[in-house]
Each structure stands twice: as C-alpha cells, then as structure tokens.
Design a protein around this motif. Structure first.
Motif, mmCIF file in Angstrom:
data_model
loop_
_atom_site.group_PDB
_atom_site.id
_atom_site.type_symbol
_atom_site.label_atom_id
_atom_site.label_comp_id
_atom_site.label_asym_id
_atom_site.label_seq_id
_atom_site.Cartn_x
_atom_site.Cartn_y
_atom_site.Cartn_z
ATOM 1 N N VAL A 85 0.844 -1.189 0.000
ATOM 2 C CA VAL A 85 0.000 0.000 0.000
ATOM 3 C C VAL A 85 0.885 1.247 0.000
ATOM 4 O O VAL A 85 1.772 1.371 0.854
ATOM 5 N N PRO A 86 0.691 2.182 -0.934
ATOM 6 C CA PRO A 86 1.488 3.415 -0.945
ATOM 7 C C PRO A 86 1.337 4.208 0.347
ATOM 8 O O PRO A 86 0.295 4.157 1.009
ATOM 9 N N GLY A 87 2.372 4.953 0.678
ATOM 10 C CA GLY A 87 2.351 5.743 1.906
ATOM 11 C C GLY A 87 1.218 6.736 1.966
ATOM 12 O O GLY A 87 0.659 7.005 3.037
ATOM 13 N N GLU A 88 0.849 7.305 0.801
ATOM 14 C CA GLU A 88 -0.252 8.271 0.788
ATOM 15 C C GLU A 88 -1.558 7.622 1.244
ATOM 16 O O GLU A 88 -2.365 8.238 1.939
ATOM 17 N N ILE A 89 -1.774 6.366 0.847
ATOM 18 C CA ILE A 89 -2.997 5.652 1.235
ATOM 19 C C ILE A 89 -3.011 5.401 2.735
ATOM 20 O O ILE A 89 -4.044 5.559 3.402
ATOM 21 N N VAL A 90 -1.850 5.002 3.271
ATOM 22 C CA VAL A 90 -1.767 4.765 4.717
ATOM 23 C C VAL A 90 -2.062 6.057 5.473
ATOM 24 O O VAL A 90 -2.822 6.073 6.454
ATOM 25 N N GLY A 91 -1.476 7.171 5.020
ATOM 26 C CA GLY A 91 -1.710 8.450 5.682
ATOM 27 C C GLY A 91 -3.161 8.872 5.624
ATOM 28 O O GLY A 91 -3.722 9.358 6.621
ATOM 29 N N TYR A 92 -3.792 8.671 4.478
ATOM 30 C CA TYR A 92 -5.207 9.020 4.336
ATOM 31 C C TYR A 92 -6.069 8.156 5.251
ATOM 32 O O TYR A 92 -7.018 8.644 5.884
ATOM 33 N N ALA A 93 -5.714 6.858 5.348
ATOM 34 C CA ALA A 93 -6.476 5.957 6.215
ATOM 35 C C ALA A 93 -6.400 6.388 7.678
ATOM 36 O O ALA A 93 -7.397 6.327 8.405
ATOM 37 N N THR A 94 -5.225 6.836 8.129
ATOM 38 C CA THR A 94 -5.098 7.274 9.526
ATOM 39 C C THR A 94 -5.995 8.478 9.806
ATOM 40 O O THR A 94 -6.604 8.578 10.877
ATOM 41 N N VAL A 95 -6.087 9.393 8.819
ATOM 42 C CA VAL A 95 -6.967 10.552 8.988
ATOM 43 C C VAL A 95 -8.420 10.097 9.109
ATOM 44 O O VAL A 95 -9.168 10.558 9.987
ATOM 45 N N LYS A 96 -8.839 9.174 8.249
ATOM 46 C CA LYS A 96 -10.212 8.693 8.271
ATOM 47 C C LYS A 96 -10.524 7.923 9.551
ATOM 48 O O LYS A 96 -11.651 7.982 10.070
ATOM 49 N N LEU A 97 -9.554 7.201 10.072
ATOM 50 C CA LEU A 97 -9.755 6.468 11.324
ATOM 51 C C LEU A 97 -9.990 7.432 12.482
ATOM 52 O O LEU A 97 -10.873 7.218 13.324
ATOM 53 N N LEU A 98 -9.212 8.496 12.539
ATOM 54 C CA LEU A 98 -9.387 9.495 13.601
ATOM 55 C C LEU A 98 -10.734 10.202 13.447
ATOM 56 O O LEU A 98 -11.428 10.467 14.437
ATOM 57 N N GLU A 99 -11.122 10.498 12.208
ATOM 58 C CA GLU A 99 -12.428 11.135 11.984
ATOM 59 C C GLU A 99 -13.578 10.210 12.401
ATOM 60 O O GLU A 99 -14.632 10.682 12.823
ATOM 61 N N ALA A 100 -13.356 8.887 12.296
ATOM 62 C CA ALA A 100 -14.403 7.920 12.645
ATOM 63 C C ALA A 100 -14.464 7.628 14.137
ATOM 64 O O ALA A 100 -15.281 6.817 14.572
ATOM 65 N N GLY A 101 -13.590 8.268 14.925
ATOM 66 C CA GLY A 101 -13.680 8.129 16.380
ATOM 67 C C GLY A 101 -12.587 7.338 17.042
ATOM 68 O O GLY A 101 -12.711 6.967 18.217
ATOM 69 N N ALA A 102 -11.476 7.063 16.342
ATOM 70 C CA ALA A 102 -10.365 6.354 16.979
ATOM 71 C C ALA A 102 -9.778 7.193 18.108
ATOM 72 O O ALA A 102 -9.683 8.416 17.999
ATOM 73 N N LEU A 103 -9.383 6.542 19.191
ATOM 74 C CA LEU A 103 -8.716 7.233 20.285
ATOM 75 C C LEU A 103 -7.282 7.580 19.913
ATOM 76 O O LEU A 103 -6.747 8.606 20.331
ATOM 77 N N ASP A 104 -6.651 6.716 19.126
ATOM 78 C CA ASP A 104 -5.286 6.960 18.664
ATOM 79 C C ASP A 104 -5.016 6.063 17.458
ATOM 80 O O ASP A 104 -5.595 4.974 17.356
ATOM 81 N N VAL A 105 -4.169 6.518 16.556
ATOM 82 C CA VAL A 105 -3.742 5.737 15.399
ATOM 83 C C VAL A 105 -2.251 5.957 15.229
ATOM 84 O O VAL A 105 -1.788 7.102 15.288
ATOM 85 N N PHE A 106 -1.492 4.866 15.021
ATOM 86 C CA PHE A 106 -0.055 5.023 14.770
ATOM 87 C C PHE A 106 0.425 3.897 13.864
ATOM 88 O O PHE A 106 -0.239 2.869 13.708
ATOM 89 N N THR A 107 1.576 4.116 13.247
ATOM 90 C CA THR A 107 2.136 3.130 12.333
ATOM 91 C C THR A 107 3.531 2.726 12.795
ATOM 92 O O THR A 107 4.242 3.524 13.415
ATOM 93 N N THR A 108 3.907 1.484 12.498
ATOM 94 C CA THR A 108 5.201 0.941 12.891
ATOM 95 C C THR A 108 5.841 0.246 11.691
ATOM 96 O O THR A 108 5.206 -0.619 11.081
ATOM 97 N N PRO A 109 7.095 0.599 11.341
ATOM 98 C CA PRO A 109 7.771 -0.134 10.259
ATOM 99 C C PRO A 109 8.049 -1.568 10.700
ATOM 100 O O PRO A 109 8.494 -1.822 11.819
ATOM 101 N N ILE A 110 7.774 -2.543 9.831
ATOM 102 C CA ILE A 110 7.975 -3.955 10.153
ATOM 103 C C ILE A 110 8.607 -4.675 8.963
ATOM 104 O O ILE A 110 8.587 -4.168 7.835
#
Length: 396
Positions: A256-281
């Motif tokens: 998944v491109p980085g732009e998609i991941v970034g957009y998803a984090t924004v949408k998760l927070l808008e949907a009521g997430a308490l926190d969203v973060f990403t970890t390189p694996i």
C-alpha cells in the motif's frame, strides 16, 4: 471518584447482581416498584440467607411457568412501558442487546431473528431490568470487575446439552480475563456476563480504594466448600488515575502506498479512533511493510474495521482488549502574549500537575503570527507555570 467493584470469585448471575446491589445499600423497594411497573406476571423479593457460612441477600423471583420465546421488539416494548428513567431503560436495553448479539453470532443468524429463550423469560427480564435500575441507583462513577470464572461441565439449555461456558456466555466474555473455574457447575450465566460487560470499564485486580460498603449477593445453590456469593465493593478510588478497557486493532500492509496509509489514519481518527499510529515492520520474504495500529472503544470497532478494509484493502484485522490507566485530566485555558491557548492538565500522584498545550491552538497561532511553533509552546507552558505559582501563593 466513586467506584463499584464486582468480585466474582464464585461467578456472577442476574439474581446474584440484584442481591449484591440491595445488600450494598440500594433501596430494594425502588427496584421492586420499577419491576412491578413492567406489568409482568412475576414478583421480586429480597431475603437474608447464608451461603457457605457467609451472610448474603438473595433476590427471589417467583413467576408462573411459561413457554414464551420473545424476540427483541417484544423485549424492547416491555422495557419501554416500565416506569424507569431514561438511563435505566438504556442500560437494560444494552444488556439485552449484548445477549441478543451473542446469540446471533453463536447461531449464525440476524439479531431480528433471535428468540430469547431462557433470557426472554419473565424471571430473566426481571433480573436484567432490576439490575439496570439498581446499578443506576447505586450512584457510582465507574464500575470495575475481577476476572470471571465460568465453571466446568455441562448445562441443559433450550437447544440441548451445552458445554460450559455456555456458547453465549463465552461469546460475551471474549476479551475479558477468565479465572480458574474449579466447580462443576455454571458459575457465570449469560445474563451475569452481559451485565458486568455492559458496565465494567476494566477487568482485573481490585483498584486502590477506600471501601464504604460491601454487598453480598447470594446465588440460588448452596455449594460445598465455597460461598456461592457475588461481592460488590463500593467506595472512593484512592488514586488520581482512571482505568478503562479499550480495544487495539492491527493490520500489516506491504503493498500500500504511503499516501494511502496516511489518508487511512486521517479517516480512522475522523471515525472516532482514540489513537492511530504506524510501525515499520519486516514481513514475509523480507518485504518491508507497515503495521497500522488503532486504539478505540468497543462500540467503535466495527467503524474502525470498515475504514481499514475500505481504505487499505487489507485482508485481515487483528483485535484484542487492552487495559489503560490514565491520569485524571481537566481542560484549562492559559493567557499568553499570543492570546488564549487551550490545554490539558494531568494530576499525577504526589507530584505537581503536568500541563500540555493543545497542538491545534499552538499551530494556528504560529501560522498567523509567523513565529516558530516551539516559541508558542514555550509561552503556553510559561503562562501555566505563572498561573500555578499565583494559585500557590494565594492558597498560602
């Protein structure tokens, strides 16, 4: 903070909860009157008993034999016609919905098609509605609960002989720590499981608290070698921290491109997430990837999963319950040379309060004034320090 803690060392059921609430000080007459307003063919009464040598209160429900299998609309109508407050009706419905949703998952059917067998009988309706009323009247700010023992062996139910924990009980207790169950009996019923999971914000050891009352709710059976009771401790929390139970959702992405991941984090927070973060694996075949982690309340799980599946096209999402302990916080405003800035004040034990300026305010001011963001942060912290010093001086 006023806390109610359920000690389920012998499990939990609807009648045990009712007995514990009255034994802890809730007005029995108020619960009986609320139950009577449902206009059901049953009577609720409370009696002092002994279980395993311990004094307790037993909630006794007497009803004529019936063979009705009610569905959710009928249950809802019964609750709505009762002389209950809005919070009491809401809690009673939430408990029934938790039971209904568990049954729907167990049988693979929609909620509207679920027949409430045992829990739709008059005695169970009285147990649940009476408990909802008593939990509200207890007047605590939060509930917590011990690990829950379910019992061993089998139980006869409407669908036949079932292993313990009963399928609905097991479904309801997903994500809840289970205690050792040494007794060959149903220690925790679906009703009891639904009650505690509907109100408890944390499951684990008893919190530090000053106990004011202890309610002892008796189970129906006398059990050899163990007091068949539910203990309810009520008192004031002794620490300036809060605890709650939330859920962590995780998914691994490697295509998944980085732009998609970034957009998803924004949408998760808008949907009521308490926190969203990403970890390189590092993933299979040495492919670099990213893990998206989402912290949310239980009632937001479905919304979070919808965003993850829609925006990232992931094939799976993991979930597990986590316990949080957090400082009591309050919103404060400080006056700076740049204007008013909002912030949060945390109160750790035996240490001065900590102040965190609100990023949005600081970023807006930095952009409007053309000053470095760190200067706005420093000004906000300095303003809070001056305010705290002034309060300390006036207090002395």
């Amino acid at each position: 903070m006023r806390v109610g803690y359920f000690d389920c060392f012998s499990g939990v059921s609807g009648d045990m909860t009712l007995g514990a609430l009255v034994d802890a000080g809730v007005d029995a007459a108020a619960i009986v009157a609320a139950v009577a307003s449902l206009d059901l063919p049953g009577e609720l009464s409370f009696h002092p008993v002994r279980r395993g040598g311990m004094r307790a209160t037993h909630a006794r429900v007497e009803t004529p034999e019936e063979h009705a299998h009610r569905r959710w609309p009928q249950i809802e109508a019964i609750i709505d016609r009762g002389a209950l407050s809005a919070p009491q009706k809401d809690l009673a419905k939430r408990i029934f919905l938790k039971l209904g949703e568990a049954e729907a998952r167990v049988h693979g059917i929609e909620l509207g098609r679920v027949h409430f067998h045992e829990v739709g009988a008059v005695d169970s309706i009285i147990d649940i509605v009476g408990s909802a009323v008593g939990l509200d009247l207890l007047g605590v700010d939060r509930f917590e609960c011990s690990a829950v023992p379910t019992g061993r062996g089998f139980v006869d139910a409407a669908h036949g002989r079932m292993p313990l924990p009963a399928p609905a009980t097991a479904e309801i207790l997903k994500g809840v720590p289970l205690a050792d169950s040494p007794l060959e009996m149903e220690m925790t019923t679906p009703t009891g499981a639904a009650i505690v999971t509907s109100v408890a914000q944390r499951f684990g050891a008893m919190p530090a608290m000053t106990v004011e009352s202890i309610g002892m709710g008796a189970g129906t059976r006398e059990v050899r070698g163990q007091a068949n009771v539910l203990r309810l401790f009520v008192g004031e929390a002794a620490t300036p921290t809060e605890s709650d139970r939330v859920f962590m959702l995780e998914t691994n992405l490697d295509d998944v491109p980085g732009e998609i991941v970034g957009y998803a984090t924004v949408k998760l927070l808008e949907a009521g997430a308490l926190d969203v973060f990403t970890t390189p694996i590092q993933m299979k075949k040495n492919r670099p990837g990213v893990m998206v982690s989402v912290l949310c309340d239980e009632d937001r799980i479905a919304a979070m999963e919808d965003v993850l599946f829609r925006e990232t096209a992931t094939l799976g999402v993991r979930r597990y319950a986590v316990d949080r302990r957090k400082l009591n916080r309050e919103a404060v405003d400080v006056d700076t040379e740049y204007g008013a800035i909002r912030g949060k004040l945390g109160r750790p034990q035996n240490r001065p309060p900590t102040f965190s300026p609100e990023y949005d305010d600081c970023a807006r001011i930095a952009a409007e004034r053309g000053v470095p963001l760190r200067d706005v942060y420093d000004a906000a912290r300095a303003a809070h320090a001056r305010s705290a010093a002034d309060h300390h001086f006036h207090d002395h």
